[in-house]
Write a protein that holds these residues in place. Structure first.
Motif, PDB file in Angstrom:
ATOM      1  N   MET A  78       3.106  -8.457  -3.570  1.00  0.00           N
ATOM      2  CA  MET A  78       2.650  -9.508  -4.484  1.00  0.00           C
ATOM      3  C   MET A  78       3.661  -9.730  -5.612  1.00  0.00           C
ATOM      4  O   MET A  78       3.311  -9.856  -6.777  1.00  0.00           O
ATOM      5  CB  MET A  78       1.265  -9.173  -5.025  1.00  0.00           C
ATOM      6  N   GLY A  79       4.950  -9.720  -5.252  1.00  0.00           N
ATOM      7  CA  GLY A  79       6.006 -10.031  -6.200  1.00  0.00           C
ATOM      8  C   GLY A  79       6.513  -8.880  -7.049  1.00  0.00           C
ATOM      9  O   GLY A  79       7.404  -9.060  -7.858  1.00  0.00           O
ATOM     10  N   LYS A  80       5.942  -7.676  -6.877  1.00  0.00           N
ATOM     11  CA  LYS A  80       6.374  -6.526  -7.672  1.00  0.00           C
ATOM     12  C   LYS A  80       6.848  -5.422  -6.753  1.00  0.00           C
ATOM     13  O   LYS A  80       6.331  -5.250  -5.655  1.00  0.00           O
ATOM     14  CB  LYS A  80       5.220  -5.998  -8.527  1.00  0.00           C
ATOM     15  N   ILE A  81       7.802  -4.635  -7.235  1.00  0.00           N
ATOM     16  CA  ILE A  81       8.279  -3.502  -6.439  1.00  0.00           C
ATOM     17  C   ILE A  81       7.305  -2.333  -6.606  1.00  0.00           C
ATOM     18  O   ILE A  81       6.811  -2.076  -7.693  1.00  0.00           O
ATOM     19  CB  ILE A  81       9.717  -3.104  -6.823  1.00  0.00           C
ATOM     20  N   VAL A  82       6.987  -1.690  -5.482  1.00  0.00           N
ATOM     21  CA  VAL A  82       6.007  -0.610  -5.465  1.00  0.00           C
ATOM     22  C   VAL A  82       6.607   0.588  -4.746  1.00  0.00           C
ATOM     23  O   VAL A  82       7.212   0.439  -3.678  1.00  0.00           O
ATOM     24  CB  VAL A  82       4.715  -1.069  -4.740  1.00  0.00           C
ATOM     25  N   ASN A  83       6.452   1.767  -5.328  1.00  0.00           N
ATOM     26  CA  ASN A  83       6.972   2.998  -4.748  1.00  0.00           C
ATOM     27  C   ASN A  83       6.025   3.528  -3.667  1.00  0.00           C
ATOM     28  O   ASN A  83       4.823   3.296  -3.707  1.00  0.00           O
ATOM     29  CB  ASN A  83       7.147   4.046  -5.844  1.00  0.00           C
ATOM     30  N   ARG A  84       6.572   4.270  -2.727  1.00  0.00           N
ATOM     31  CA  ARG A  84       5.814   4.833  -1.606  1.00  0.00           C
ATOM     32  C   ARG A  84       4.583   5.623  -2.049  1.00  0.00           C
ATOM     33  O   ARG A  84       3.524   5.527  -1.444  1.00  0.00           O
ATOM     34  CB  ARG A  84       6.724   5.732  -0.777  1.00  0.00           C
ATOM     35  N   SER A  85       4.691   6.388  -3.134  1.00  0.00           N
ATOM     36  CA  SER A  85       3.561   7.211  -3.575  1.00  0.00           C
ATOM     37  C   SER A  85       2.343   6.365  -3.908  1.00  0.00           C
ATOM     38  O   SER A  85       1.217   6.851  -3.874  1.00  0.00           O
ATOM     39  CB  SER A  85       3.950   8.054  -4.783  1.00  0.00           C
ATOM     40  N   TRP A  86       2.561   5.081  -4.207  1.00  0.00           N
ATOM     41  CA  TRP A  86       1.438   4.211  -4.532  1.00  0.00           C
ATOM     42  C   TRP A  86       0.799   3.643  -3.271  1.00  0.00           C
ATOM     43  O   TRP A  86      -0.401   3.682  -3.099  1.00  0.00           O
ATOM     44  CB  TRP A  86       1.920   3.077  -5.444  1.00  0.00           C
ATOM     45  N   PHE A  87       1.601   3.127  -2.336  1.00  0.00           N
ATOM     46  CA  PHE A  87       0.999   2.428  -1.201  1.00  0.00           C
ATOM     47  C   PHE A  87       0.553   3.338  -0.064  1.00  0.00           C
ATOM     48  O   PHE A  87      -0.245   2.924   0.767  1.00  0.00           O
ATOM     49  CB  PHE A  87       1.880   1.283  -0.690  1.00  0.00           C
ATOM     50  N   VAL A  88       1.003   4.599  -0.002  1.00  0.00           N
ATOM     51  CA  VAL A  88       0.535   5.476   1.077  1.00  0.00           C
ATOM     52  C   VAL A  88      -0.933   5.859   0.890  1.00  0.00           C
ATOM     53  O   VAL A  88      -1.563   6.329   1.833  1.00  0.00           O
ATOM     54  CB  VAL A  88       1.393   6.752   1.233  1.00  0.00           C
ATOM     55  N   ASN A  89      -1.481   5.655  -0.291  1.00  0.00           N
ATOM     56  CA  ASN A  89      -2.880   5.988  -0.543  1.00  0.00           C
ATOM     57  C   ASN A  89      -3.839   4.827  -0.285  1.00  0.00           C
ATOM     58  O   ASN A  89      -5.030   4.945  -0.527  1.00  0.00           O
ATOM     59  CB  ASN A  89      -3.054   6.469  -1.994  1.00  0.00           C
ATOM     60  N   TRP A  90      -3.321   3.698   0.189  1.00  0.00           N
ATOM     61  CA  TRP A  90      -4.188   2.567   0.499  1.00  0.00           C
ATOM     62  C   TRP A  90      -5.112   2.921   1.654  1.00  0.00           C
ATOM     63  O   TRP A  90      -4.749   3.653   2.569  1.00  0.00           O
ATOM     64  CB  TRP A  90      -3.377   1.360   0.935  1.00  0.00           C
ATOM     65  N   GLN A  91      -6.288   2.353   1.617  1.00  0.00           N
ATOM     66  CA  GLN A  91      -7.165   2.466   2.781  1.00  0.00           C
ATOM     67  C   GLN A  91      -6.608   1.550   3.868  1.00  0.00           C
ATOM     68  O   GLN A  91      -5.986   0.525   3.588  1.00  0.00           O
ATOM     69  CB  GLN A  91      -8.586   2.058   2.416  1.00  0.00           C
ATOM     70  N   LEU A  92      -6.817   1.919   5.118  1.00  0.00           N
ATOM     71  CA  LEU A  92      -6.223   1.164   6.223  1.00  0.00           C
ATOM     72  C   LEU A  92      -6.638  -0.303   6.239  1.00  0.00           C
ATOM     73  O   LEU A  92      -5.815  -1.179   6.490  1.00  0.00           O
ATOM     74  CB  LEU A  92      -6.583   1.821   7.561  1.00  0.00           C
ATOM     75  N   TRP A  93      -7.894  -0.583   5.955  1.00  0.00           N
ATOM     76  CA  TRP A  93      -8.343  -1.972   5.992  1.00  0.00           C
ATOM     77  C   TRP A  93      -7.614  -2.807   4.939  1.00  0.00           C
ATOM     78  O   TRP A  93      -7.285  -3.969   5.175  1.00  0.00           O
ATOM     79  CB  TRP A  93      -9.862  -2.093   5.814  1.00  0.00           C
TER      80      TRP A  93
END
Length: 120
Positions: A78-93
């Motif tokens: 969504m236009g911002k840079i995000v580190n792996r530690s943030w997005f690996v915790n997303w729920q699959l859906w």
């Protein structure tokens, strides 16, 4: 009185305010040399680091699979840079929904592209 001392790496000014009975906090982009006492805030440094990191990357190709997403160290979301530690915790859906909307792109290091152009 509440006090925020900016660009104060030594913690000396902050300690002096606390000794006088004030609620004092310090903020700096560096770790404090006077010890990480109570009331040291590093948000200034974190924000500066995020800005510096974002300047080193540009949006790359769209990521369309969970496998491709998990291979990334950083992404544009969504236009911002995000580190792996943030997005690996997303729920699959949630990750699947973001992938289907093409909200996620690779973060391509701009320095590498610049170096490649100079070598040609």
């Amino acid at each position: 009185m509440k006090v925020l001392i900016a660009c104060e790496e030594s913690q000396e000014v902050c300690k002096a305010f606390r000794e006088k009975g004030h609620e004092a906090y310090s903020c700096d982009i560096q770790e404090p040399s006077g010890g990480r006492g109570k009331g040291h805030v590093r948000t200034m440094g974190v924000k500066m680091k995020n800005i510096q990191t974002a300047q080193k990357y540009k949006p790359g190709q769209y990521i369309v699979s969970l496998d491709h997403l998990m291979e990334q160290e950083r992404i544009f979301f969504m236009g911002k840079i995000v580190n792996r530690s943030w997005f690996v915790n997303w729920q699959l859906w949630y990750a699947d929904l973001a992938l289907s909307k093409l909200d996620i792109r690779e973060a391509v290091k701009t320095e590498e592209e610049h170096e490649t152009k100079n070598q040609i």
